[in-house]
Design a protein around this motif. Structure first.
Motif, mmCIF file in Angstrom:
data_model
loop_
_atom_site.group_PDB
_atom_site.id
_atom_site.type_symbol
_atom_site.label_atom_id
_atom_site.label_comp_id
_atom_site.label_asym_id
_atom_site.label_seq_id
_atom_site.Cartn_x
_atom_site.Cartn_y
_atom_site.Cartn_z
ATOM 1 N N ALA A 1 0.918 -1.124 0.036
ATOM 2 C CA ALA A 1 -0.104 -0.128 -0.019
ATOM 3 C C ALA A 1 1.021 1.314 0.043
ATOM 4 N N GLU A 2 2.014 1.133 0.830
ATOM 5 C CA GLU A 2 2.988 2.344 0.479
ATOM 6 C C GLU A 2 3.263 2.650 -0.748
ATOM 7 N N HIS A 3 3.703 1.747 -1.855
ATOM 8 C CA HIS A 3 4.064 1.941 -3.019
ATOM 9 C C HIS A 3 2.850 2.358 -3.842
ATOM 10 N N TYR A 4 1.882 1.556 -3.629
ATOM 11 C CA TYR A 4 0.528 1.574 -4.450
ATOM 12 C C TYR A 4 -0.139 3.009 -4.506
ATOM 13 N N GLN A 5 -0.247 3.407 -3.340
ATOM 14 C CA GLN A 5 -0.924 4.774 -2.981
ATOM 15 C C GLN A 5 -0.217 5.835 -4.036
ATOM 16 N N PRO A 6 0.986 6.085 -3.951
ATOM 17 C CA PRO A 6 1.655 7.423 -4.716
ATOM 18 C C PRO A 6 1.929 6.923 -6.212
ATOM 19 N N MET A 7 2.262 5.644 -6.302
ATOM 20 C CA MET A 7 2.605 5.162 -7.928
ATOM 21 C C MET A 7 1.543 4.572 -8.698
ATOM 22 N N ASP B 1 12.539 -7.009 -6.599
ATOM 23 C CA ASP B 1 11.375 -7.862 -6.659
ATOM 24 C C ASP B 1 10.572 -7.819 -5.276
ATOM 25 N N GLU B 2 11.140 -7.924 -4.033
ATOM 26 C CA GLU B 2 10.221 -7.954 -2.848
ATOM 27 C C GLU B 2 9.113 -6.807 -2.696
ATOM 28 N N SER B 3 9.719 -5.769 -3.373
ATOM 29 C CA SER B 3 8.702 -4.514 -3.349
ATOM 30 C C SER B 3 7.541 -4.706 -4.384
ATOM 31 N N LEU B 4 7.896 -5.387 -5.481
ATOM 32 C CA LEU B 4 6.903 -5.661 -6.289
ATOM 33 C C LEU B 4 6.049 -6.764 -5.985
ATOM 34 N N TRP B 5 6.532 -7.667 -5.447
ATOM 35 C CA TRP B 5 5.727 -8.849 -4.566
ATOM 36 C C TRP B 5 4.785 -8.248 -3.674
ATOM 37 N N ASP B 6 5.354 -7.320 -2.907
ATOM 38 C CA ASP B 6 4.342 -6.675 -1.707
ATOM 39 C C ASP B 6 3.043 -5.919 -2.563
ATOM 40 N N MET B 7 3.358 -5.254 -3.765
ATOM 41 C CA MET B 7 2.294 -4.903 -4.604
ATOM 42 C C MET B 7 1.202 -5.796 -5.086
ATOM 43 N N VAL B 8 1.753 -6.978 -5.432
ATOM 44 C CA VAL B 8 0.793 -8.119 -5.756
ATOM 45 C C VAL B 8 0.127 -8.614 -4.402
ATOM 46 N N GLU C 1 -12.227 2.821 4.562
ATOM 47 C CA GLU C 1 -11.842 2.786 6.061
ATOM 48 C C GLU C 1 -10.711 2.226 6.222
ATOM 49 N N GLU C 2 -10.733 1.072 5.714
ATOM 50 C CA GLU C 2 -9.517 -0.005 5.896
ATOM 51 C C GLU C 2 -8.491 0.429 5.347
ATOM 52 N N TRP C 3 -8.615 0.919 3.883
ATOM 53 C CA TRP C 3 -7.538 1.687 3.065
ATOM 54 C C TRP C 3 -6.835 2.780 3.855
ATOM 55 N N GLY D 1 -3.342 7.072 5.909
ATOM 56 C CA GLY D 1 -3.838 8.306 5.234
ATOM 57 C C GLY D 1 -4.632 9.369 6.209
ATOM 58 N N ASP D 2 -4.810 10.465 5.874
ATOM 59 C CA ASP D 2 -5.444 11.550 6.647
ATOM 60 C C ASP D 2 -6.995 11.319 6.560
ATOM 61 N N GLU D 3 -7.620 11.781 7.600
ATOM 62 C CA GLU D 3 -9.191 11.714 7.486
ATOM 63 C C GLU D 3 -10.013 12.201 6.350
ATOM 64 N N LYS D 4 -9.331 12.988 5.735
ATOM 65 C CA LYS D 4 -10.184 14.002 4.554
ATOM 66 C C LYS D 4 -9.836 13.243 3.299
ATOM 67 N N SER D 5 -8.536 12.910 3.017
ATOM 68 C CA SER D 5 -8.166 12.573 1.673
ATOM 69 C C SER D 5 -7.911 10.882 1.449
ATOM 70 N N GLY D 6 -7.595 10.591 2.583
ATOM 71 C CA GLY D 6 -7.007 9.003 2.543
ATOM 72 C C GLY D 6 -5.765 8.713 1.956
ATOM 73 N N THR D 7 -5.126 9.833 1.893
ATOM 74 C CA THR D 7 -3.597 9.596 1.114
ATOM 75 C C THR D 7 -2.648 9.637 2.070
ATOM 76 N N PRO D 8 -1.727 8.866 1.907
ATOM 77 C CA PRO D 8 -0.588 8.951 2.947
ATOM 78 C C PRO D 8 0.278 10.337 3.006
ATOM 79 N N THR D 9 1.109 10.433 3.930
ATOM 80 C CA THR D 9 1.944 11.562 3.899
ATOM 81 C C THR D 9 2.992 11.904 3.151
ATOM 82 N N GLY D 10 3.417 10.405 2.521
ATOM 83 C CA GLY D 10 4.412 10.469 1.710
ATOM 84 C C GLY D 10 4.959 9.069 1.361
#
Length: 184
Positions: free
Chosen positions: A75-81, A140-147, A159-161, A167-176
């Motif tokens: 999720a750390e990678h998926y959100q921005p990428m 590859d480990e990071s890519l398997w994390d996304m899979v 909410e689970e996301w 993520g912040d309450e308004k946008s659901g996006t992580p800080t970085g």
């Protein structure tokens, strides 16, 4: 028999001439805001699926894709990428996604069907589709994390996301897009 061969040769020559005329006349529209012809769309989709499946057939899928730590890192990678094109829980559409053709799959709706094919696609990208080859910048480990994340994404609530991404309450996006214990 000779007549059949001459006829086949003539058909091949005519077909090549028609293809050359189409290619060099500029009549086929490559604009992203106009879809391919139906037959073109079907041929490209079929070739793409067969090519990915063939190349992914030898990939060994890790046993720990259900590991919660993998989901968090994915999720750390998926959100921005990825979320800008493939969406995240609670997202309807984005300006970027609206302008892409072919339209990227909404992975929040249908996820993935084959982990090895998803890994291959994430690692190598898809030509002329806007899908980057993330293997150039991620291990590859990071890519398997996304899979791992993509396997669970369709059933995830907004909410689970938010909880998963911090993520912040308004946008659901992580800080970085923080990188912890993995190499690029």
């Amino acid at each position: 028999m000779k007549t059949v061969l001459v006829t086949l040769l003539a058909l091949v020559v005519l077909g090549l001439a028609a293809a050359a005329a189409l290619m060099f006349s500029g009549s086929y529209n490559f604009a992203a805001d106009e879809p391919h012809w139906g037959i073109t769309e079907k041929l490209i989709a079929s070739a793409r699926h067969h090519a990915i499946d063939r190349r992914a057939s030898e990939i060994e899928v890790p046993d720990d894709l259900d590991n919660p730590a993998r989901l968090r890192r994915g999720a750390e990678h998926y959100q921005p990428m990825c979320a800008g094109c493939h969406l995240a829980p609670g997202m309807d559409d984005t300006e970027l996604r609206a302008g892409l053709y072919p339209q990227p799959p909404a992975l929040t709706e249908h996820g993935i069907h084959n982990a090895a094919s998803a890994f291959w696609t994430i690692k190598h990208g898809i030509k002329m589709s806007g899908m980057p080859a993330w293997g150039a910048s991620h291990d590859d480990e990071s890519l398997w994390d996304m899979v791992a994340l993509l396997k669970t994404l369709p059933g995830m609530t907004e909410e689970e996301w938010k909880i998963l991404t911090g993520g912040d309450e308004k946008s659901g996006t992580p800080t970085g897009h923080e990188h912890h214990d993995h190499a690029h």
